[in-house]
Design a protein around this motif. Structure first.
Motif, PDB file in Angstrom:
ATOM      1  N   ILE A 184       0.851  -1.201   0.000  1.00  0.00           N
ATOM      2  CA  ILE A 184       0.000   0.000   0.000  1.00  0.00           C
ATOM      3  C   ILE A 184       0.881   1.244   0.000  1.00  0.00           C
ATOM      4  O   ILE A 184       1.820   1.353   0.800  1.00  0.00           O
ATOM      5  N   ARG A 186       1.944   5.014   0.798  1.00  0.00           N
ATOM      6  CA  ARG A 186       1.717   5.822   1.995  1.00  0.00           C
ATOM      7  C   ARG A 186       0.559   6.804   1.813  1.00  0.00           C
ATOM      8  O   ARG A 186      -0.258   6.999   2.712  1.00  0.00           O
ATOM      9  N   ALA A 189      -2.713   4.995   2.350  1.00  0.00           N
ATOM     10  CA  ALA A 189      -2.799   4.096   3.505  1.00  0.00           C
ATOM     11  C   ALA A 189      -4.014   4.358   4.380  1.00  0.00           C
ATOM     12  O   ALA A 189      -4.660   3.410   4.862  1.00  0.00           O
ATOM     13  N   HIS A 192      -7.368   2.619   4.128  1.00  0.00           N
ATOM     14  CA  HIS A 192      -7.478   1.219   4.541  1.00  0.00           C
ATOM     15  C   HIS A 192      -7.849   1.068   6.014  1.00  0.00           C
ATOM     16  O   HIS A 192      -8.043  -0.048   6.483  1.00  0.00           O
ATOM     17  N   ALA A 272       0.258   6.115   8.719  1.00  0.00           N
ATOM     18  CA  ALA A 272       0.345   5.801   7.291  1.00  0.00           C
ATOM     19  C   ALA A 272       1.633   5.058   6.961  1.00  0.00           C
ATOM     20  O   ALA A 272       1.637   4.103   6.166  1.00  0.00           O
ATOM     21  N   ARG A 273       2.733   5.465   7.577  1.00  0.00           N
ATOM     22  CA  ARG A 273       4.022   4.803   7.318  1.00  0.00           C
ATOM     23  C   ARG A 273       4.021   3.376   7.856  1.00  0.00           C
ATOM     24  O   ARG A 273       4.566   2.457   7.224  1.00  0.00           O
ATOM     25  N   ILE A 275       1.434   1.391   8.105  1.00  0.00           N
ATOM     26  CA  ILE A 275       0.625   0.588   7.184  1.00  0.00           C
ATOM     27  C   ILE A 275       1.411   0.293   5.916  1.00  0.00           C
ATOM     28  O   ILE A 275       1.432  -0.848   5.424  1.00  0.00           O
ATOM     29  N   GLU A 276       2.062   1.313   5.381  1.00  0.00           N
ATOM     30  CA  GLU A 276       2.874   1.129   4.174  1.00  0.00           C
ATOM     31  C   GLU A 276       3.930   0.048   4.389  1.00  0.00           C
ATOM     32  O   GLU A 276       4.073  -0.863   3.565  1.00  0.00           O
ATOM     33  N   SER A 279       2.538  -3.596   4.972  1.00  0.00           N
ATOM     34  CA  SER A 279       1.972  -4.202   3.766  1.00  0.00           C
ATOM     35  C   SER A 279       3.027  -4.597   2.748  1.00  0.00           C
ATOM     36  O   SER A 279       2.714  -5.249   1.754  1.00  0.00           O
TER      37      SER A 279
END
Length: 330
Positions: A184, A186, A189, A192, A272-273, A275-276, A279
Motif C-alpha cells: 500500500i 503511503r 494508507a 485502509h 500511514a508509514r 501501514i505502508e 503491507s
C-alpha cells in the motif's frame, strides 16, 4: 473469548467520539454478539454479520447500515451497563510496533549509553535525539506479531503469571484494517483504516531476553503474550469520527498516578508509514489489528512494576477508556 472469560461485573460505558461505535458484548451466560453503541446503549447488529470481523469485510456498506440503525429508536436497545464488554473483535492478525515513540526511545538509548560509555546524561540524550532524527528520515519501523489469545476486555482483570516479576504497561493506539491491501502506498494508507481502539501491550520485562539464547535476542512470545496481557477496547470508533490519529492524547494512570501522558504526534513513524511498511511484508486484511507503539512512561522508566491489586486506567482521545485490576495467577 466467551462471556465466561469476561469481567464478572458489568460497567458503565465511557464516552467516545462520533455518533456511534462498535463492539462485542454478551449478556451474562450468553453468546457474544456485535453491538452498535449509541449514547451508552447497545443494539445487537448480528443480522448484519455474526461477528465484528464479519462486519469489517465490506466496511463501507456496514458503515451506512450502522448509521441508519443508530438513528432508529426502534429495535432492542439495551443499557450498556447491563452487558459484559468483550474485546471488540477477534483480529485476523495482530501487528505490533516497537520503539516508535521518540521520547520513549531517547530515554532508553540515553540511559543505556550513559551507563555503558560513561558520558553525561545530557550528552547521551543529545546523541540519542540525533539518532532518532536519522531513523525517522531514513529508517524503517520495527514490527512483530502478537497472539489474539492474549486479548481481554477493557474492564477485565489482568492476570499476572507466576513466571517473571517485572510486569509492565504499554498503552497504545491501535488501528483496525477495513480494506485489504498489499504494498500500500503511503498516500493511500489511511483509506485502509476502518476504526481505532485502545490496546495495552503488557510486557514482562525480565522475561524479554533468553539467558540461554542471547544471540537470538528478544523473546516476544514469552514476554508479551500471557493470557489477558492485551486489554483491548472497549470499542471500535470509526476513523471518520476520530479525525487526525496523529493528534490524540494517550494517558495512563497506575494506582491513580499518571505514568504516561503523551500525544501521538511523538510517533517516529506515523500511522500511514506503519501501514505502508507492514503491507510490504504481508497482505493486510479487514479485521487485522495494528498497534502503533507506546509513549514514554512505562514501568521500567519509573522502576515500578505491576503487583496484584494494582489498577490501570487508560484512555485515548475519543476512544473511551479502560480500567483493569491486576490479580495473581491462581
Amino acid at each position: 473469548m466467551t462471556s465466561e472469560d469476561a469481567q464478572e461485573a458489568t460497567v458503565s460505558f465511557p464516552t467516545h467520539a462520533g455518533e456511534f461505535a462498535l463492539g462485542t458484548f454478551a449478556h451474562v451466560g450468553g453468546r457474544p454478539f456485535p453491538g452498535l453503541v449509541v449514547d451508552g446503549r447497545v443494539r445487537d447488529v448480528s443480522p448484519l454479520g455474526r461477528t465484528v470481523r464479519d462486519l469489517l469485510v465490506d466496511w463501507d456498506s456496514t458503515l451506512a447500515s450502522l448509521r441508519r440503525l443508530a438513528s432508529d429508536p426502534r429495535g432492542d436497545w439495551r443499557g450498556g451497563d447491563t452487558l459484559l464488554v468483550l474485546p471488540p473483535l477477534e483480529p485476523g492478525q495482530i501487528l505490533q510496533s516497537g520503539a516508535n515513540y521518540r521520547q520513549n526511545v531517547i530515554d532508553l538509548v540515553a540511559a543505556e549509553r550513559a551507563s555503558a560509555q560513561g558520558v553525561t546524561p545530557d550528552e547521551a540524550r543529545t546523541e540519542a535525539a540525533a539518532m532518532m532524527d536519522v531513523r525517522a528520515e531514513s529508517g524503517t519501523p520495527y514490527l512483530f506479531l502478537g497472539s489474539s489469545r492474549a486479548m481481554c476486555g477493557a474492564f477485565d482483570d489482568v492476570v499476572l503469571p507466576r513466571e517473571g516479576e517485572q510486569h509492565d504497561w504499554e498503552l497504545e493506539l491501535a488501528l483496525v484494517i477495513g480494506k485489504p491491501g498489499r504494498r500500500i502506498r503511503r498516500g493511500e494508507a489511511m483509506a485502509h483504516v476502518a476504526a481505532y481502539t485502545i490496546g495495552n501491550d503488557i510486557t514482562t520485562r525480565d522475561r524479554l531476553y533468553r539467558p540461554d539464547l542471547k544471540a537470538i535476542g528478544t523473546d516476544w512470545f514469552v514476554a508479551k503474550n500471557a493470557m489477558t496481557f492485551l486489554p483491548t477496547g472497549p470499542f471500535l470508533v470509526p476513523a471518520e469520527f476520530v479525525g487526525d490519529p496523529m493528534q490524540l492524547r494517550i494517558r495512563l494512570e497506575h494506582n491513580g498516578v499518571v505514568r504516561q501522558d503523551e500525544s501521538t504526534k511523538d510517533m517516529i513513524f506515523d500511522v500511514a508509514r506503519l501501514i505502508e511498511y507492514a503491507s510490504t511484508i504481508t497482505e493486510l486484511r479487514p479485521g487485522d489489528l495494528l498497534l502503533t507503539g507506546s509513549p514514554a512512561g512505562n514501568g521500567a522508566h519509573w522502576d515500578v512494576f505491576l503487583k496484584p491489586g494494582d489498577v490501570l486506567e487508560g484512555s485515548i482521545t475519543g476512544l473511551g477508556a479502560q480500567r483493569n485490576t491486576c490479580v495473581a495467577e491462581d
